[in-house]
Design a protein around this motif. Structure first.
Motif, mmCIF file in Angstrom:
data_model
loop_
_atom_site.group_PDB
_atom_site.id
_atom_site.type_symbol
_atom_site.label_atom_id
_atom_site.label_comp_id
_atom_site.label_asym_id
_atom_site.label_seq_id
_atom_site.Cartn_x
_atom_site.Cartn_y
_atom_site.Cartn_z
ATOM 1 N N HIS A 166 53.332 47.529 36.609
ATOM 2 C CA HIS A 166 52.787 46.411 35.848
ATOM 3 C C HIS A 166 52.756 45.159 36.717
ATOM 4 O O HIS A 166 53.067 45.203 37.922
ATOM 5 N N LEU A 167 52.365 44.054 36.114
ATOM 6 C CA LEU A 167 52.217 42.815 36.872
ATOM 7 C C LEU A 167 53.516 42.376 37.545
ATOM 8 O O LEU A 167 53.493 41.807 38.642
ATOM 9 N N GLY A 168 54.654 42.626 36.897
ATOM 10 C CA GLY A 168 55.936 42.265 37.507
ATOM 11 C C GLY A 168 56.178 43.030 38.791
ATOM 12 O O GLY A 168 56.654 42.480 39.791
ATOM 13 N N HIS A 169 55.860 44.333 38.775
ATOM 14 C CA HIS A 169 55.987 45.132 39.995
ATOM 15 C C HIS A 169 55.052 44.599 41.077
ATOM 16 O O HIS A 169 55.431 44.493 42.246
ATOM 17 N N ALA A 170 53.814 44.296 40.675
ATOM 18 C CA ALA A 170 52.828 43.813 41.639
ATOM 19 C C ALA A 170 53.322 42.537 42.317
ATOM 20 O O ALA A 170 53.206 42.387 43.543
ATOM 21 N N PHE A 171 53.882 41.625 41.533
ATOM 22 C CA PHE A 171 54.381 40.376 42.102
ATOM 23 C C PHE A 171 55.485 40.650 43.118
ATOM 24 O O PHE A 171 55.474 40.108 44.237
ATOM 25 N N SER A 172 56.438 41.492 42.761
ATOM 26 C CA SER A 172 57.561 41.775 43.656
ATOM 27 C C SER A 172 57.095 42.452 44.942
ATOM 28 O O SER A 172 57.517 42.086 46.045
ATOM 29 N N ALA A 173 56.198 43.433 44.802
ATOM 30 C CA ALA A 173 55.708 44.146 45.980
ATOM 31 C C ALA A 173 54.874 43.236 46.875
ATOM 32 O O ALA A 173 55.037 43.236 48.105
ATOM 33 N N LEU A 174 53.982 42.455 46.272
ATOM 34 C CA LEU A 174 53.138 41.553 47.051
ATOM 35 C C LEU A 174 53.969 40.493 47.771
ATOM 36 O O LEU A 174 53.715 40.170 48.937
ATOM 37 N N LEU A 175 54.964 39.944 47.076
ATOM 38 C CA LEU A 175 55.811 38.920 47.694
ATOM 39 C C LEU A 175 56.568 39.503 48.881
ATOM 40 O O LEU A 175 56.618 38.888 49.963
ATOM 41 N N ALA A 176 57.157 40.690 48.704
ATOM 42 C CA ALA A 176 57.890 41.321 49.800
ATOM 43 C C ALA A 176 56.958 41.629 50.974
ATOM 44 O O ALA A 176 57.294 41.394 52.141
ATOM 45 N N HIS A 177 55.772 42.140 50.669
ATOM 46 C CA HIS A 177 54.797 42.466 51.701
ATOM 47 C C HIS A 177 54.361 41.205 52.445
ATOM 48 O O HIS A 177 54.294 41.182 53.687
ATOM 49 N N ASP A 178 54.083 40.134 51.697
ATOM 50 C CA ASP A 178 53.653 38.880 52.322
ATOM 51 C C ASP A 178 54.751 38.293 53.212
ATOM 52 O O ASP A 178 54.472 37.803 54.320
ATOM 53 N N LYS B 254 57.986 48.864 31.863
ATOM 54 C CA LYS B 254 56.981 49.914 32.026
ATOM 55 C C LYS B 254 56.301 50.281 30.716
ATOM 56 O O LYS B 254 55.206 50.839 30.722
ATOM 57 N N ARG B 255 56.930 49.976 29.610
ATOM 58 C CA ARG B 255 56.283 50.263 28.325
ATOM 59 C C ARG B 255 55.125 49.301 28.032
ATOM 60 O O ARG B 255 54.358 49.520 27.101
ATOM 61 N N ASP B 256 55.008 48.229 28.837
ATOM 62 C CA ASP B 256 53.927 47.264 28.642
ATOM 63 C C ASP B 256 52.659 47.772 29.317
ATOM 64 O O ASP B 256 52.157 47.197 30.287
ATOM 65 N N ASP B 257 52.117 48.872 28.788
ATOM 66 C CA ASP B 257 50.954 49.491 29.405
ATOM 67 C C ASP B 257 49.751 48.563 29.462
ATOM 68 O O ASP B 257 48.888 48.691 30.328
ATOM 69 N N ALA B 258 49.672 47.615 28.529
ATOM 70 C CA ALA B 258 48.526 46.705 28.514
ATOM 71 C C ALA B 258 48.486 45.851 29.769
ATOM 72 O O ALA B 258 47.438 45.308 30.108
ATOM 73 N N ARG B 259 49.599 45.728 30.468
ATOM 74 C CA ARG B 259 49.649 44.936 31.689
ATOM 75 C C ARG B 259 49.783 45.825 32.923
ATOM 76 O O ARG B 259 50.158 45.354 33.992
ATOM 77 N N ALA B 260 49.511 47.120 32.768
ATOM 78 C CA ALA B 260 49.572 48.040 33.895
ATOM 79 C C ALA B 260 48.463 47.723 34.895
ATOM 80 O O ALA B 260 47.339 47.401 34.517
ATOM 81 N N ARG C 13 45.177 49.542 34.471
ATOM 82 C CA ARG C 13 44.265 49.047 33.431
ATOM 83 C C ARG C 13 43.433 47.876 33.936
ATOM 84 O O ARG C 13 42.247 47.759 33.630
ATOM 85 N N TYR C 14 44.066 46.995 34.704
ATOM 86 C CA TYR C 14 43.307 45.886 35.274
ATOM 87 C C TYR C 14 42.244 46.413 36.237
ATOM 88 O O TYR C 14 41.123 45.881 36.295
ATOM 89 N N ARG C 15 42.585 47.431 37.000
ATOM 90 C CA ARG C 15 41.605 48.038 37.908
ATOM 91 C C ARG C 15 40.426 48.597 37.118
ATOM 92 O O ARG C 15 39.267 48.376 37.470
ATOM 93 N N ASP C 16 40.749 49.331 36.040
ATOM 94 C CA ASP C 16 39.695 49.922 35.217
ATOM 95 C C ASP C 16 38.808 48.862 34.571
ATOM 96 O O ASP C 16 37.622 49.099 34.318
ATOM 97 N N ASP C 17 39.401 47.703 34.301
ATOM 98 C CA ASP C 17 38.636 46.616 33.672
ATOM 99 C C ASP C 17 37.789 45.833 34.671
ATOM 100 O O ASP C 17 37.096 44.883 34.285
ATOM 101 N N GLY C 18 37.887 46.198 35.943
ATOM 102 C CA GLY C 18 37.040 45.571 36.949
ATOM 103 C C GLY C 18 37.624 44.365 37.649
ATOM 104 O O GLY C 18 36.912 43.681 38.392
ATOM 105 N N LEU C 19 38.918 44.072 37.447
ATOM 106 C CA LEU C 19 39.522 42.950 38.160
ATOM 107 C C LEU C 19 39.681 43.290 39.640
ATOM 108 O O LEU C 19 39.690 44.463 40.027
ATOM 109 N N THR C 20 39.823 42.275 40.460
ATOM 110 C CA THR C 20 40.001 42.451 41.899
ATOM 111 C C THR C 20 41.462 42.197 42.274
ATOM 112 O O THR C 20 42.201 41.535 41.525
ATOM 113 N N PRO C 21 41.873 42.666 43.440
ATOM 114 C CA PRO C 21 43.234 42.347 43.899
ATOM 115 C C PRO C 21 43.477 40.836 43.987
ATOM 116 O O PRO C 21 44.577 40.368 43.699
#
Length: 281
Positions: free
Chosen positions: A16-28, A255-261, A264-272
């Motif tokens: 979800h978005l929380g994972h994305a933030f943590s991974a992106l921050l560590a990567h950056d 992880k139960r917050d599937d709406a923020r997975a 789903r954002y990818r499927d909706d056409g959002l970009t990285p």
């Protein structure tokens, strides 16, 4: 020393978005320091881990623009490493078997004479019901706990460096906090081989992690992790605990917050780039 950090998700559900933030921050942070970003698969809980979730999380992270060396360290492949660390502590008389269920612990902690229950990084502070048992009495279904009081006799207490915004500075371990704020943590659970707390310090040392970047909900666990590093004579990374991504009601994402997975954002056409904007990166 090369700046080395990691992101260690469990393949038990969607990112979800929380994972994305943590991974992106560590990567950056790793890239800006000319360092390494590692992906580690936390799959000790084989009852919940699924290969399809691992494939999806790798796909989501790659879509976000993250890269990492392969093969990834997978915890289920390193049970012998965790057993060796546990055996070292047991050989020094610092562990004991525990047959208490979560219900037993909750009942004991809620007894009138105990006052209000106290929580630490391992959940409810363990009341010590099985502390007098020896490892020779261990049964197949027992958890193995660290005897904090005995372990406190293993030299002067160390500290660690924190660079995150909420807790930046030097933090020293104290006997009082280890006894009353952590209690006797589980080091190994039935069917899992090792607890998160033991496996994470063994993994970080094995992979040469110099900087641990993770959510602030794990800040208090760092005192336990630093203590285990001290007992096992393992190197100590610097720590950076970041703010959590929360929903509109202020509740942290799970992880139960599937709406923020991310899927789903990818499927909706959002970009990285739009995901980065959503998490203020």
């Amino acid at each position: 020393m090369t700046f080395t950090t990691r992101f260690a998700p469990s393949p038990t559900g969607p990112l979800h978005l929380g994972h994305a933030f943590s991974a992106l921050l560590a990567h950056d942070m790793a890239r800006s320091a000319g360092g390494r970003f590692l992906l580690r698969i936390d799959d000790l809980d084989q009852s919940r881990a699924r290969p399809e979730w691992e494939a999806q999380l790798k796909g989501d992270l790659a879509w976000l623009g993250l890269t990492w060396p392969e093969p990834c360290r997978r915890q289920s492949d390193h049970l012998a490493d965790y057993r060796a660390a546990l055996d070292r502590l047991t050989a020094r008389g610092l562990t004991y078997p525990c047959q208490c269920s979560r219900r037993d612990i909750s009942a004991a902690a809620s007894a009138p004479q105990e006052g209000a229950p106290h929580f630490g990084p391992d959940g409810l502070i363990y009341p010590g019901t099985c502390r007098a048992r020896s490892m020779s009495e261990a049964r197949p279904g027992d958890a193995i706990r660290l005897d904090i009081e005995k372990a406190l006799g293993q030299g002067a207490l160390p500290g660690f460096t924190e660079t995150g915004p909420a807790h930046a500075g030097q933090h020293l371990l104290t006997a009082d906090y280890l006894l009353t704020g952590i209690g006797d943590p589980v080091l190994a659970r039935p069917q899992m081989g090792a607890s998160y707390h033991l496996s994470v310090v063994v993994d970080d040392a094995a992979q040469g992690v110099t900087h641990v970047i993770r959510g602030e909900d794990l800040f208090t666990a760092t005192f336990l992790h630093r203590f285990l590093q001290h007992l096992l004579d393992l190197p100590t990374p610097a720590y950076h605990h970041h703010a959590l991504i929360r929903d509109a009601a202020g509740k942290r994402l799970a992880k139960r917050d599937d709406a923020r997975a991310i899927a789903r954002y990818r499927d909706d056409g959002l970009t990285p780039e739009q995901i980065r904007s959503m998490v203020d990166l």
